[in-house]
Motif scaffolding. Sequence first.
Motif: not given
Length: 77
Positions: A7, A9-11, A23-26, A56-57
């Motif tokens: 998954y 995400t962008h923090w 925090i965006k779940e992409l 990005f994570r």
Amino acid sequence: MTKKYYYLTHWYLSPDDTENANIKELGIYFSRESAENAINHYMLLPGFKDLPRKFFRIGECILDKDIAWTDEETFFD
């Protein structure tokens, strides 16, 4: 057979608001490579292109397995 997913995400922690992370779940992907390709895509878009890639994570999970609260000690009374 273990099935994994990745998954993305962008923090982002704004210098103006150090208390609240944005925090965006992409997306969710079947491979790490697909998640990396998605980062390359997002890096071209407004809202992402002016920020460092380090925000990005990519997380890795296994399907049908708990990822949190797996230890009895972590529950509250």
